[in-house]
Design a protein around this motif. Structure first.
Motif, PDB file in Angstrom:
ATOM      1  N   ASP A 135       0.847  -1.176  -0.057  1.00  0.00           N
ATOM      2  CA  ASP A 135      -0.080  -0.194  -0.320  1.00  0.00           C
ATOM      3  C   ASP A 135       0.210   0.714   0.217  1.00  0.00           C
ATOM      4  N   GLU A 136       2.029   1.210   0.953  1.00  0.00           N
ATOM      5  CA  GLU A 136       2.828   2.421   1.087  1.00  0.00           C
ATOM      6  C   GLU A 136       4.068   2.768  -0.129  1.00  0.00           C
ATOM      7  N   ILE A 172       3.153   1.143  -3.507  1.00  0.00           N
ATOM      8  CA  ILE A 172       2.487   1.336  -5.641  1.00  0.00           C
ATOM      9  C   ILE A 172       0.917   1.460  -5.010  1.00  0.00           C
ATOM     10  N   GLY A 173       0.871   1.414  -3.817  1.00  0.00           N
ATOM     11  CA  GLY A 173      -0.974   1.430  -3.909  1.00  0.00           C
ATOM     12  C   GLY A 173      -2.395   0.486  -3.153  1.00  0.00           C
ATOM     13  N   ASN A 174      -2.938   0.451  -2.750  1.00  0.00           N
ATOM     14  CA  ASN A 174      -3.843  -0.485  -2.006  1.00  0.00           C
ATOM     15  C   ASN A 174      -4.296  -0.845  -3.482  1.00  0.00           C
ATOM     16  N   LYS A 175      -4.579  -0.431  -4.594  1.00  0.00           N
ATOM     17  CA  LYS A 175      -4.998  -1.152  -5.400  1.00  0.00           C
ATOM     18  C   LYS A 175      -5.140  -2.331  -6.570  1.00  0.00           C
ATOM     19  N   TYR A 176      -3.663  -3.124  -5.761  1.00  0.00           N
ATOM     20  CA  TYR A 176      -3.506  -4.000  -6.202  1.00  0.00           C
ATOM     21  C   TYR A 176      -3.236  -5.178  -5.642  1.00  0.00           C
TER      22      TYR A 176
END
Length: 315
Positions: A91-92, A94-98
């Motif tokens: 999350d930190e 590359i983002g939680n969309k993955y």
């Protein structure tokens, strides 16, 4: 008798209580806990690969992975290996969309019953080991929840560190996590892309298709999506690795490579796993020691060829 005792241990509260002391003794000798990490690693390496592990001047890829395991202490290694904590790291970075949707987390196996679980297909697994998971496609179907609870209880009582002496697993706090089950549209598991990064650069890509089925096979590619003439497996007799079919280059390959190199830039070696559903990427896991550094190559000359590409010294 052996199969009866195993099932009695895994599916019965009484069996678990009665056999736990004997199981601890069994696992003590099974995993050779009386050996130091280096002695254990040397014995396992020789048994699986057929040659002596050279830790003074490692040259092959398997040797270098074992050198890193024994000599390179990663301050966030346990975070990367923890299937729950690594979600925060992703999350930190590359983002939680993955991230695959998370439905439930607990430290108590008895919490795993239908009322606590989602109405969609799910996979139930522990965060601290490599035991795969329990697939539940319909929680309202006839399911032995007591057996699932006992299996999870058994998994949580074990420390995966002793299986391979991978230090990143030693201090992980066991948890049970429930994630949405990814579906490739055919009812099977989605293709599994593993990008092996050396010093922050993708050097190898393996793709598993049809995992869990009789049609399972694995191909290897470079970052230009050129099929490679080698295999790297747990055992050479693994027939799922032998296949002449090609796999279509994913449309999001550049994104997959870019994200993997971003995640691996601070590591000498890191394997970044992805699932692909309708051209959308989902993060799988991070691995610091692929197959514990004991996977034979076929042809074996590639062990040294690929080892040349990995720099384990400080840069």
């Amino acid at each position: 008798m052996k199969s009866f005792l195993r099932r009695f241990f895994q599916t019965s509260e009484i069996g678990y209580s009665l056999l736990s002391p004997f199981a601890r003794i069994y696992y003590f000798f099974l995993h050779k806990r009386y050996l130091s990490p280096e002695k254990f690693t040397r014995k396992r390496f020789k048994k699986n690969l057929g040659y002596d592990l050279d830790l003074d001047n490692p040259k092959t890829l398997n040797e270098k992975i074992n050198w890193l395991k024994l000599n390179y202490s990663n301050p966030i290694g346990s975070t990367l290996a923890d299937k729950y904590e690594v979600r925060k790291y992703i999350d930190e970075k590359i983002g939680n969309k993955y991230l695959i949707p998370l439905a439930f987390v607990t430290s108590n196996p008895k919490d795993i019953f239908p009322e606590n679980l989602p109405d969609y297909p799910m996979i139930i697994k522990t965060n601290h080991d490599s035991s795969g998971g329990i697939v539940v496609k319909d929680k309202n179907a006839t399911i032995n929840w007591k057996e699932i609870q006992l299996r999870l209880r058994k998994n949580m009582s074990q420390n995966y560190y002793w299986d391979n002496r991978e230090p990143v697993y030693k201090d992980i706090k066991p948890l049970i996590i429930v994630e949405k089950l990814l579906d490739d549209g055919t009812g099977g598991f989605p293709s599994d892309y593993k990008l092996h990064c050396f010093n922050g650069n993708v050097e190898m890509i393996s793709v598993d298709v049809g995992r869990g089925s009789k049609e399972h096979f694995r191909n290897w590619y470079n970052k230009e999506w050129e099929k490679q003439p080698y295999q790297w497996s747990k055992m050479l007799k693994n027939s799922s690795d032998v296949n002449s079919r090609d796999i279509e280059k994913p449309k999001c390959l550049d994104e997959m490579i870019s994200l993997s190199e971003e995640l691996s830039k601070d590591f000498k070696y890191l394997r970044v796993d992805w699932y692909l559903i309708d051209n959308k990427l989902y993060f799988g896991e991070l691995t610091l020691y692929h197959i514990g550094g004991t996977g034979p190559f076929r042809p074996d000359s590639w062990d040294a060829k690929l080892g040349e590409k990995l720099n384990i010294l400080d840069q």
